[in-house]
Design an enzyme around this catalytic site. Structure first.
Site, PDB file in Angstrom:
ATOM      1  N   LEU A 152      38.300 133.881 -10.407  1.00  0.00           N
ATOM      2  CA  LEU A 152      38.711 132.560 -11.462  1.00  0.00           C
ATOM      3  C   LEU A 152      38.972 133.171 -12.961  1.00  0.00           C
ATOM      4  O   LEU A 152      39.403 132.448 -13.947  1.00  0.00           O
ATOM      5  CB  LEU A 152      37.456 131.697 -11.309  1.00  0.00           C
ATOM      6  N   GLY A 183      34.519 137.961 -17.719  1.00  0.00           N
ATOM      7  CA  GLY A 183      33.979 138.164 -18.877  1.00  0.00           C
ATOM      8  C   GLY A 183      33.526 139.563 -19.163  1.00  0.00           C
ATOM      9  O   GLY A 183      34.070 140.434 -18.811  1.00  0.00           O
ATOM     10  N   PHE A 194      30.754 141.143 -18.101  1.00  0.00           N
ATOM     11  CA  PHE A 194      29.996 141.900 -16.995  1.00  0.00           C
ATOM     12  C   PHE A 194      30.537 141.620 -15.780  1.00  0.00           C
ATOM     13  O   PHE A 194      29.835 141.660 -14.623  1.00  0.00           O
ATOM     14  CB  PHE A 194      28.554 141.474 -17.168  1.00  0.00           C
ATOM     15  N   GLY A 195      31.925 141.335 -15.391  1.00  0.00           N
ATOM     16  CA  GLY A 195      32.344 141.386 -14.080  1.00  0.00           C
ATOM     17  C   GLY A 195      33.064 140.048 -13.998  1.00  0.00           C
ATOM     18  O   GLY A 195      32.957 139.170 -14.683  1.00  0.00           O
ATOM     19  N   PRO A 196      33.772 140.386 -12.707  1.00  0.00           N
ATOM     20  CA  PRO A 196      34.814 138.839 -12.280  1.00  0.00           C
ATOM     21  C   PRO A 196      33.857 137.860 -11.574  1.00  0.00           C
ATOM     22  O   PRO A 196      32.736 137.779 -11.150  1.00  0.00           O
ATOM     23  CB  PRO A 196      35.443 139.568 -11.074  1.00  0.00           C
ATOM     24  N   VAL A 197      34.328 136.748 -11.894  1.00  0.00           N
ATOM     25  CA  VAL A 197      33.833 135.409 -11.399  1.00  0.00           C
ATOM     26  C   VAL A 197      35.047 134.705 -10.087  1.00  0.00           C
ATOM     27  O   VAL A 197      35.995 134.719 -10.563  1.00  0.00           O
ATOM     28  CB  VAL A 197      33.810 134.328 -12.347  1.00  0.00           C
ATOM     29  N   LYS A 212      29.408 134.798  -9.737  1.00  0.00           N
ATOM     30  CA  LYS A 212      29.935 135.747 -10.801  1.00  0.00           C
ATOM     31  C   LYS A 212      28.878 136.891 -10.320  1.00  0.00           C
ATOM     32  O   LYS A 212      27.676 137.058  -9.885  1.00  0.00           O
ATOM     33  CB  LYS A 212      28.889 135.587 -12.248  1.00  0.00           C
ATOM     34  N   ASP A 260      26.152 132.616 -27.856  1.00  0.00           N
ATOM     35  CA  ASP A 260      27.732 133.200 -27.393  1.00  0.00           C
ATOM     36  C   ASP A 260      28.641 131.870 -27.347  1.00  0.00           C
ATOM     37  O   ASP A 260      29.253 131.765 -26.285  1.00  0.00           O
ATOM     38  CB  ASP A 260      27.562 133.948 -26.169  1.00  0.00           C
TER      39      ASP A 260
HETATM   40  N1  LIG Z   1      31.836 127.603 -12.771  1.00  0.00           N
HETATM   41  C1  LIG Z   1      32.965 128.232 -12.993  1.00  0.00           C
HETATM   42  N2  LIG Z   1      33.930 127.394 -12.605  1.00  0.00           N
HETATM   43  C2  LIG Z   1      35.247 127.754 -13.016  1.00  0.00           C
HETATM   44  N3  LIG Z   1      35.682 129.100 -13.720  1.00  0.00           N
HETATM   45  C3  LIG Z   1      34.543 130.037 -14.095  1.00  0.00           C
HETATM   46  C4  LIG Z   1      33.066 129.113 -13.746  1.00  0.00           C
HETATM   47  N4  LIG Z   1      32.244 130.493 -14.316  1.00  0.00           N
HETATM   48  C5  LIG Z   1      33.031 131.170 -14.866  1.00  0.00           C
HETATM   49  N5  LIG Z   1      34.331 130.974 -14.665  1.00  0.00           N
HETATM   50  C6  LIG Z   1      35.539 131.752 -15.286  1.00  0.00           C
HETATM   51  O1  LIG Z   1      35.168 133.070 -15.454  1.00  0.00           O
HETATM   52  C7  LIG Z   1      35.133 133.389 -16.986  1.00  0.00           C
HETATM   53  C8  LIG Z   1      33.985 134.285 -17.089  1.00  0.00           C
HETATM   54  O2  LIG Z   1      32.865 133.800 -16.874  1.00  0.00           O
HETATM   55  P1  LIG Z   1      31.528 134.086 -17.693  1.00  0.00           P
HETATM   56  O3  LIG Z   1      30.515 133.321 -17.214  1.00  0.00           O
HETATM   57  O4  LIG Z   1      31.660 133.595 -19.102  1.00  0.00           O
HETATM   58  O5  LIG Z   1      31.404 135.499 -17.803  1.00  0.00           O
HETATM   59  P2  LIG Z   1      30.785 136.827 -18.453  1.00  0.00           P
HETATM   60  O6  LIG Z   1      29.432 136.457 -18.838  1.00  0.00           O
HETATM   61  O7  LIG Z   1      31.207 137.774 -17.907  1.00  0.00           O
HETATM   62  O8  LIG Z   1      31.435 136.259 -19.954  1.00  0.00           O
HETATM   63  C9  LIG Z   1      35.067 132.119 -17.684  1.00  0.00           C
HETATM   64  O9  LIG Z   1      35.777 132.280 -18.920  1.00  0.00           O
HETATM   65  C10 LIG Z   1      36.013 131.175 -16.786  1.00  0.00           C
HETATM   66  O10 LIG Z   1      37.410 131.398 -16.858  1.00  0.00           O
HETATM   67 MG   LIG Z   2      31.584 134.581 -21.014  1.00  0.00          MG
END
Ligand SMILES: Nc1ncnc2c1ncn2[C@@H]1O[C@H](COP(=O)(O)OP(=O)(O)O)[C@@H](O)[C@H]1O
Ligand SMILES: [Mg+2]
Length: 445
Positions: free
Chosen positions: A82, A85, A87-90, A111, A206
């Site tokens: 999805l 960010g 720290f890795g893929p979601v 995540k 953040d």
């Molecule tokens: N609950 C969710 N539903 C849909 N997309 C999500 C969700 N959580 C994260 N994402 C996608 O993943 C990306 C990175 O998630 P994030 O939690 O911000 O990770 P990081 O801590 O690595 O920055 C988000 O910008 C979004 O595009």
């Molecule tokens: Mg993020």
């Protein structure tokens, strides 16, 4: 039966399993009650490795095994990613109603933290502790987590419209209408207000478009609490921290001094509001040098309505309320004041934004440049009313042309770089005049 015992609590990056018979917690020091929210420092100060699931009992978090999350995400298929960010893929996954009693069938976002060093583990733990306990319509819901061997994962409710970053900056898509942008700004501000006004206040640290997620009806929810911090206590005016955050969003005084306050979040809110107004990213290296930092470039243009029209997002095609835009711009200006004490509180931000979502989308922005053509001139000659009709047509012609031009410009952009913690951010910031000696932990936007 085995229970997971965690050295997480003293920030050692592994979770060890030991038999429950040998692992009776001597004392549950920080079991959550409705009165006292457990904070990260409560745990890290404990020398005893407490079981996180015991400490967070009452928060209804589910503890998943890595194997379960592997099944849920179809073995972390890359086609289900999805977003990504720092720290890795979601990954998208689907929980069926047989997995846990009381857990309904639903899509989820998983995540997978890349534990490269302590920072990843620390962020994982911070997020579990904050999001596990904070519940609000404008915060994403954490459903559970996994801490097994070297694996650290978080399971959230799935947000169908993804991040605001994707919605606002995605190429070749219909642009977000003005009223939707204001709805999103208001929702995100309400989430922030909930954090700042909690009995035990939280600084989010953040606030940015990639951390604002959108539900199917564009309800905004804050996610990614990896950098969240308990606010100052007692007579303290600020929290002193290492400078962590994202380039282009972090408040100047925080970068300079490491002093973190709620006003630092308000500054970042101002940057996001500017992104909503202009359709530009907080930092865009593809633009001319003086336009690369959005806040620096746009701030002087916010107070003068004539100048404001020059920076409004061309993808809005003039379809926004002029008065609404002026009010939003004035608010962004206040949020971006360099002295934190002059910035509004986030509850003032909420009050200011509240009426703006109802302002009409379809006022004709006075900035729209209309190229008169023969048919319009001809009609003008005959009838004033008809000329108005012609103007409308010309306006849409202009916008079509402009949009294509805009899309073309975007095609040349470099692909989105992964958000990372970067020492080099410091050096980049020095070049863009944003830096300070301790500016060492900022993510690239
Ligand atoms: N609950 C969710 N539903 C849909 N997309 C999500 C969700 N959580 C994260 N994402 C996608 O993943 C990306 C990175 O998630 P994030 O939690 O911000 O990770 P990081 O801590 O690595 O920055 C988000 O910008 C979004 O595009
Ligand atoms: Mg993020």
């Amino acid at each position: 039966m085995t229970v997971k015992r965690m050295t997480c609590l003293s920030f050692v990056p592994c979770c060890i399993k030991i038999e429950s018979s040998t692992a009776k917690p001597r004392k549950v020091v920080a079991k959550q009650t409705s009165f006292a929210r457990l904070s990260v420092s409560d745990l890290s100060s404990s020398t005893l490795s407490e079981d996180l699931s015991i400490s967070l009992a009452g928060s209804n978090l589910h503890v998943f095994t890595f194997g379960e999350l592997r099944v849920i995400t179809q073995n972390f298929a890359s086609s289900n990613i999805l977003g990504e960010g720092g720290f890795g893929p979601v990954h998208k996954g689907f929980i069926d109603d047989k997995l846990r009693p009381g857990l309904k069938a639903q899509p989820v976002a998983v995540k997978l933290l890349d534990l490269d060093g302590l920072q990843g583990h620390r962020e994982w733990l911070t997020e579990v502790i904050f999001l596990g306990q904070l519940r609000h319509p404008h915060l994403v819901k954490l459903i559970g987590y996994c801490c097994e061997d070297e694996h650290r994962l978080l399971v959230y409710e799935y947000m169908p419209r993804g991040s605001l970053e994707n919605q606002l900056f995605r190429r070749y898509s219909v642009s977000l209408p003005w009223s939707t942008r204001m709805k999103i700004a208001l929702g995100a501000a309400k989430g922030l207000a909930f954090l700042h006004e909690a009995e035990k206040p939280v600084i989010y640290r953040d606030f940015k478009t990639s951390n604002i997620l959108l539900d199917s009806d564009y309800t905004a929810k804050l996610s990614d609490f990896g950098l969240a911090k308990d606010g100052p206590e007692g007579d303290d005016t600020h929290v002193s921290t290492r400078v962590l955050g994202t380039q282009g969003y972090a408040a100047p005084e925080y970068i300079m001094t490491g002093h973190l306050t709620a006003a630092s979040d308000v500054y970042s809110f101002g940057v996001v509001l500017l992104e909503l107004l202009t359709g530009r990213k907080s930092v865009d290296k593809t633009r001319p040098h003086r336009e690369q930092n959005l806040a620096e470039w746009a701030r002087p243009l916010l107070k003068d309505p004539r100048k404001l029209s020059r920076i409004m997002d061309p993808r809005l095609e003039g379809q926004y309320s002029e008065l609404g835009a002026q009010k939003a711009a004035a608010l962004a200006y206040q949020c971006l004041r360099s002295r934190p004490k002059f910035r509004p509180t986030v509850s003032t931000v909420v009050r200011t934004l509240e009426p703006l979502k109802d302002y009409n989308d379809d006022s004709v922005g006075s900035f729209v440049y209309i190229v008169p053509n023969q048919s319009v001139l001809h009609k003008e000659h005959h009838k004033e009313g008809d000329a108005q009709e012609g103007l409308k047509k010309e306006k849409s012609h202009y916008h079509k042309h402009h949009q294509l031009h805009h899309a073309h410009r975007h095609m040349n952009k470099s692909p989105k770089s992964r958000t990372i913690y970067s020492e080099t951010a410091l050096h980049q910031n020095i070049r863009t005049g944003l830096s300070s000696p301790i500016h060492h932990g900022l993510k690239r936007a």
